[in-house]
Design an enzyme around this catalytic site. Structure first.
Site, PDB file in Angstrom:
ATOM      1  N   ASP A 158      29.825  39.954  29.412  1.00 55.40           N
ATOM      2  CA  ASP A 158      29.768  39.127  30.618  1.00 55.40           C
ATOM      3  C   ASP A 158      29.027  37.851  30.253  1.00 55.40           C
ATOM      4  O   ASP A 158      27.808  37.864  30.052  1.00 55.40           O
ATOM      5  CB  ASP A 158      29.013  39.884  31.738  1.00 55.40           C
ATOM      6  N   ASP A 196      43.435  51.990  39.099  1.00 60.20           N
ATOM      7  CA  ASP A 196      43.483  51.930  40.563  1.00 60.20           C
ATOM      8  C   ASP A 196      44.261  50.701  41.033  1.00 60.20           C
ATOM      9  O   ASP A 196      44.620  50.623  42.195  1.00 60.20           O
ATOM     10  CB  ASP A 196      42.046  51.866  41.112  1.00 60.20           C
ATOM     11  N   ALA A 216      39.322  46.923  38.944  1.00 60.94           N
ATOM     12  CA  ALA A 216      39.022  45.540  39.380  1.00 60.94           C
ATOM     13  C   ALA A 216      40.237  44.938  40.082  1.00 60.94           C
ATOM     14  O   ALA A 216      40.383  45.099  41.321  1.00 60.94           O
ATOM     15  CB  ALA A 216      38.570  44.713  38.198  1.00 60.94           C
ATOM     16  N   ARG A 217      41.102  44.284  39.334  1.00 57.37           N
ATOM     17  CA  ARG A 217      42.346  43.746  39.876  1.00 57.37           C
ATOM     18  C   ARG A 217      43.421  43.902  38.813  1.00 57.37           C
ATOM     19  O   ARG A 217      43.150  43.682  37.621  1.00 57.37           O
ATOM     20  CB  ARG A 217      42.215  42.260  40.235  1.00 57.37           C
ATOM     21  N   ILE A 269      29.141  46.209  40.379  1.00 54.90           N
ATOM     22  CA  ILE A 269      29.795  47.514  40.199  1.00 54.90           C
ATOM     23  C   ILE A 269      29.559  48.030  38.778  1.00 54.90           C
ATOM     24  O   ILE A 269      29.204  49.200  38.576  1.00 54.90           O
ATOM     25  CB  ILE A 269      31.301  47.437  40.536  1.00 54.90           C
ATOM     26  N   HIS A 281      44.940  51.464  44.713  1.00 57.65           N
ATOM     27  CA  HIS A 281      43.974  50.425  45.100  1.00 57.65           C
ATOM     28  C   HIS A 281      43.078  50.962  46.225  1.00 57.65           C
ATOM     29  O   HIS A 281      42.954  50.361  47.291  1.00 57.65           O
ATOM     30  CB  HIS A 281      44.674  49.119  45.534  1.00 57.65           C
ATOM     31  N   GLU A 319      51.499  45.290  43.554  1.00 56.93           N
ATOM     32  CA  GLU A 319      51.104  46.363  44.474  1.00 56.93           C
ATOM     33  C   GLU A 319      51.857  46.234  45.790  1.00 56.93           C
ATOM     34  O   GLU A 319      52.047  45.102  46.258  1.00 56.93           O
ATOM     35  CB  GLU A 319      49.588  46.296  44.730  1.00 56.93           C
TER      36      GLU A 319
END
Ligand SMILES: NC(=O)c1ccc[n+]([C@@H]2O[C@H](COP(=O)([O-])OP(=O)(O)OC[C@H]3O[C@@H](n4cnc5c(N)ncnc54)[C@H](O)[C@@H]3O)[C@@H](O)[C@H]2O)c1
Length: 330
Positions: A174, A259, A234-235, A155, A283, A264
């Site tokens: 990364d 998001d 992402a999370r 992504i 999400h 959640e």
């Protein structure tokens, strides 16, 4: 041969795409809305295959799956599944790593531009009869800014390609990325502190694993520019939400596009809901009519593959290969 195929939980209005795939293979799906460990254990008793959206498949739940040959997760992230336990027990894990890359990368950019261009403030003002560009002051030009990507996975790489046209410098952190590939795309790999210090926009794309939980916390926000904007598709738990809220409310960060959240659905008393410098979605970065159909069909197809004696099209725990077949004879 008849198989019990259990869906742990789902947020879709119907189960059309899954039912279509299973019907073609002469199979049926048993849907549930289980959430707690006990509900999941009861719902999945005797299952040959399990489909999973957001319910947490803990080691205790997975150990209760005495016949199950595959857990098939809707989407990319595997943080709902205790992967080592499933692998140890010889259970295949399937996912859909390619179903929503366009949507999530578009959504990250949409959240970023919505904050950068003050779109929600403008929308609120114009609809309230206020015709005044100063409601968004101050906004700054995008060209020449530095976009930081936290991860350089599928992504993040799409975000890099799409954002290149905006004339931004792009850096990424990364530890597992290929520096030559990044360089060929015009992206410089940097350490986490440099990423936080230099980013005007920081877009988060790490998977949620133990090493990435709260990877952005007080110390990282402390070195960021007060004009910086954070985007997370992402999370939720990869950001320490309390630290983010503190940085935003103390104006040590300019804004955020989110998001995903630590809890959640987002709680009604979450201070983020009252902040006008954040733009939120539910999400749903993965969603388009196209990606929804693709993800749901492929999640079902992973199950059909395994019940018909093949590996899942998308095998997310390749370490299982040696002993997964042991379950087939049970
Ligand atoms: N909001 C949504 O609707 C939605 C939809 C799809 C995916 N996602 C999330 O997006 C995440 C990324 O998806 P992807 O397709 O790019 O995954 P991917 O597997 O292609 O990329 C993940 C990258 O993270 C890197 N990484 C791992 N640990 C790291 C660390 N400690 N620091 C920095 N980088 C690290 C990996 O090397 C890899 O390059 C998924 O794990 C999922 O949680 C969200």
């Amino acid at each position: 041969m008849s198989y019990k195929i259990v869906l742990t939980d789902y947020e879709f209005p119907d189960l059309g795409p899954e039912t279509e795939v299973f019907a073609r293979a002469g199979l049926t799906l048993t849907p549930n809305q289980a959430r707690t460990e006990d509900e999941l254990i009861a719902a999945c008793a005797g299952a040959d295959a399990v489909l999973n959206q957001y319910a947490q498949l803990t080691p205790r739940v997975i150990r209760s799956l005495d016949k199950c040959r595959i857990i098939s997760r809707y989407g990319i992230g595997l943080n709902t599944i205790d992967v080592p336990t499933a692998t140890e027990l010889g259970i295949y894990i399937g996912n859909v790593p390619d179903g929503s890359l366009e949507e999530v990368s578009d959504h990250a950019i949409a959240l970023l531009l919505a904050v950068v261009r003050g779109l929600v403030k403008f929308d609120t003002a114009v609809k309230a009869g206020k015709w005044d560009y100063t409601v968004v002051k101050p906004l700054y030009r995008v060209r020449g800014k530095t976009l930081g990507l936290l991860s350089f996975g599928n992504i993040a790489r799409k975000v890099a390609v799409k954002m290149a046209g905006f004339g931004v410098r792009i850096i990424a952190h990364d530890p597992y990325a290929d520096a030559a590939e990044a360089k060929a795309m015009g992206v410089e790999l940097v350490d986490l502190e440099t990423l936080c210090r230099e980013s005007d926009y920081l877009s988060v794309h790490v998977p949620l694993v133990e090493q990435t939980r709260h990877i952005l916390s007080r110390d990282q926000f402390a070195v960021m520019k007060p004009t910086a904007i954070v985007v997370n598709t992402a999370r939720g738990p990869v950001i320490d939400e309390a630290a983010l809220i503190a940085a935003l409310s103390e104006k040590r960060l300019a804004g955020a596009g989110l998001d995903v959240f630590e809890t959640e659905p987002v709680r009604g008393d979450n201070p983020l809901l009252a902040m006008d410098n954040v733009v939120l979605s539910s999400h749903a970065a993965w969603y388009s009519e196209d990606s929804e159909y693709e993800i749901r069909s492929k999640t079902a197809q992973n199950v059909v593959d395994v019940l018909q004696g093949r590996e899942p099209t998308y095998l997310a725990n390749p370490d299982v290969a040696g002993h997964a077949r042991a379950r087939a004879g049970q």
